[in-house]
Structures are given as structure tokens and as C-alpha cells.
Write a protein that holds these residues in place. Sequence first.
Motif, short mmCIF file in Angstrom:
data_model
loop_
_atom_site.label_atom_id
_atom_site.label_comp_id
_atom_site.label_asym_id
_atom_site.label_seq_id
_atom_site.Cartn_x
_atom_site.Cartn_y
_atom_site.Cartn_z
N ALA A 58 46.64 30.86 40.83
CA ALA A 58 46.70 31.41 42.19
C ALA A 58 47.23 32.84 42.15
O ALA A 58 47.92 33.25 41.21
CB ALA A 58 47.61 30.55 43.07
N LYS A 59 46.89 33.59 43.18
CA LYS A 59 47.37 34.96 43.33
C LYS A 59 48.36 35.02 44.49
O LYS A 59 48.30 34.21 45.41
CB LYS A 59 46.21 35.91 43.57
CG LYS A 59 45.29 36.03 42.38
CD LYS A 59 44.19 37.02 42.63
CE LYS A 59 43.30 37.14 41.40
NZ LYS A 59 42.22 38.09 41.62
N VAL A 60 49.23 35.99 44.42
CA VAL A 60 50.28 36.17 45.42
C VAL A 60 50.08 37.50 46.14
O VAL A 60 49.82 38.51 45.50
CB VAL A 60 51.68 36.16 44.75
CG1 VAL A 60 52.77 36.50 45.74
CG2 VAL A 60 51.94 34.84 44.06
N GLN A 61 50.19 37.47 47.45
CA GLN A 61 50.18 38.71 48.22
C GLN A 61 51.64 39.12 48.44
O GLN A 61 52.46 38.30 48.87
CB GLN A 61 49.50 38.51 49.59
CG GLN A 61 48.02 38.28 49.50
CD GLN A 61 47.25 39.51 49.03
OE1 GLN A 61 47.68 40.65 49.21
NE2 GLN A 61 46.12 39.28 48.39
N VAL A 81 45.86 45.43 43.29
CA VAL A 81 46.67 44.24 43.57
C VAL A 81 47.01 44.11 45.05
O VAL A 81 47.20 43.01 45.54
CB VAL A 81 47.95 44.16 42.71
CG1 VAL A 81 47.62 43.89 41.26
CG2 VAL A 81 48.80 45.39 42.84
N ASN A 82 47.03 45.23 45.76
CA ASN A 82 47.25 45.16 47.20
C ASN A 82 46.08 44.46 47.88
O ASN A 82 46.27 43.67 48.80
CB ASN A 82 47.46 46.56 47.77
CG ASN A 82 47.65 46.56 49.27
OD1 ASN A 82 46.69 46.77 50.01
ND2 ASN A 82 48.87 46.31 49.71
N ILE A 83 44.90 44.71 47.39
CA ILE A 83 43.69 44.11 47.96
C ILE A 83 43.48 42.69 47.45
O ILE A 83 43.22 41.77 48.22
CB ILE A 83 42.46 44.97 47.64
CG1 ILE A 83 42.56 46.32 48.37
CG2 ILE A 83 41.17 44.25 48.01
CD1 ILE A 83 41.54 47.35 47.91
N ASN A 84 43.62 42.50 46.14
CA ASN A 84 43.27 41.22 45.50
C ASN A 84 44.43 40.28 45.24
O ASN A 84 44.21 39.13 44.88
CB ASN A 84 42.55 41.50 44.17
CG ASN A 84 41.27 42.27 44.39
OD1 ASN A 84 40.35 41.76 45.00
ND2 ASN A 84 41.23 43.50 43.93
N GLY A 85 45.65 40.76 45.36
CA GLY A 85 46.81 39.93 45.10
C GLY A 85 47.27 40.05 43.65
O GLY A 85 46.54 40.53 42.78
N PHE A 86 48.49 39.61 43.41
CA PHE A 86 49.08 39.64 42.08
C PHE A 86 48.75 38.33 41.37
O PHE A 86 49.15 37.26 41.81
CB PHE A 86 50.61 39.77 42.18
CG PHE A 86 51.09 41.13 42.58
CD1 PHE A 86 51.52 42.04 41.63
CD2 PHE A 86 51.14 41.49 43.92
CE1 PHE A 86 51.98 43.29 42.00
CE2 PHE A 86 51.60 42.74 44.30
CZ PHE A 86 52.01 43.64 43.34
N ASP A 87 48.02 38.42 40.25
CA ASP A 87 47.80 37.24 39.43
C ASP A 87 48.96 37.16 38.43
O ASP A 87 49.87 38.00 38.44
CB ASP A 87 46.44 37.28 38.73
CG ASP A 87 46.28 38.46 37.78
OD1 ASP A 87 47.25 39.19 37.51
OD2 ASP A 87 45.15 38.66 37.31
N LYS A 88 48.96 36.16 37.58
CA LYS A 88 50.05 35.94 36.63
C LYS A 88 50.30 37.18 35.77
O LYS A 88 51.45 37.59 35.57
CB LYS A 88 49.73 34.72 35.75
CG LYS A 88 50.73 34.45 34.65
CD LYS A 88 52.03 33.88 35.16
CE LYS A 88 52.87 33.38 34.01
NZ LYS A 88 54.24 33.84 34.06
#
Length: 126
Positions: free
Chosen positions: A38-41, A92-99
Amino acid sequence: MAIQFIAEVESLQKVMRERGYLESFTSFANHPDVMAGAKVQYEILIPDNFSRFYNANLNKVGLLGVERTKLLIQYHQILQALAQDFKKGSYVNINGFDKEAIDESVRFFTLALSIGDQLVNYETHN
């Protein structure tokens, strides 16, 4: 002049610590959902001029001596790299932070705080 550079570093360190950025990202890194892909915003509003004194006095950083100058420049470069990740429109702002991005942020926040502490606690040996 050195005291102003260090005062700005102390202020930036305090903000990062009080807001718990490193702890947040460390928690995300170990979250089962992130471990499963999962990714985190996560948003931090960082003004472009977050290091006003440093930017206004770049031509004077050499007055700090070789070692502190190196540390101060490294510190601000790391903060700039972190700030880029949180800018509106960044990947990462658009797609989120992955691991991987979370782990990198943990490394960068850890490094920034460590270098900042070295600067704040630096003792000159004259």
C-alpha cells in the motif's frame, strides 16, 4: 554570523522534532498495509523560503570553518531533497509514498536530524 546560521538550524530541528516527521514515517514503514504494497498519502506544507537566513547569506557560510561549512551545506541539501518530495505535483505527492519512498524519507529525516545535532553541538577547538 555563525550564531545566526546555527539558530536557524536549531529552529528547523525543533520543528521537525515537534511535528514528529521521523516517527510518522518510521511508523508507516512498519505498517502491515505498507509492507503489503500500500501507499501512504502524507502532506507537509513547506514554504520555499524555509531557510531564509542560509539562503540570504550563502556567500558567508565559509566563515564557519571547513567542517561546519560542510555540515551546514549537507544539512540544507538534505532538507531541500526532502522538501522536493512534499511539493505539490511531485511524484510522491501525486502517487503516494510506497515502502521504498518511506524508507528513503526515514533515512533523510534521520540524517538531517543527526547533522543538525552535530551543527548545534559543534565545539570549536581554538
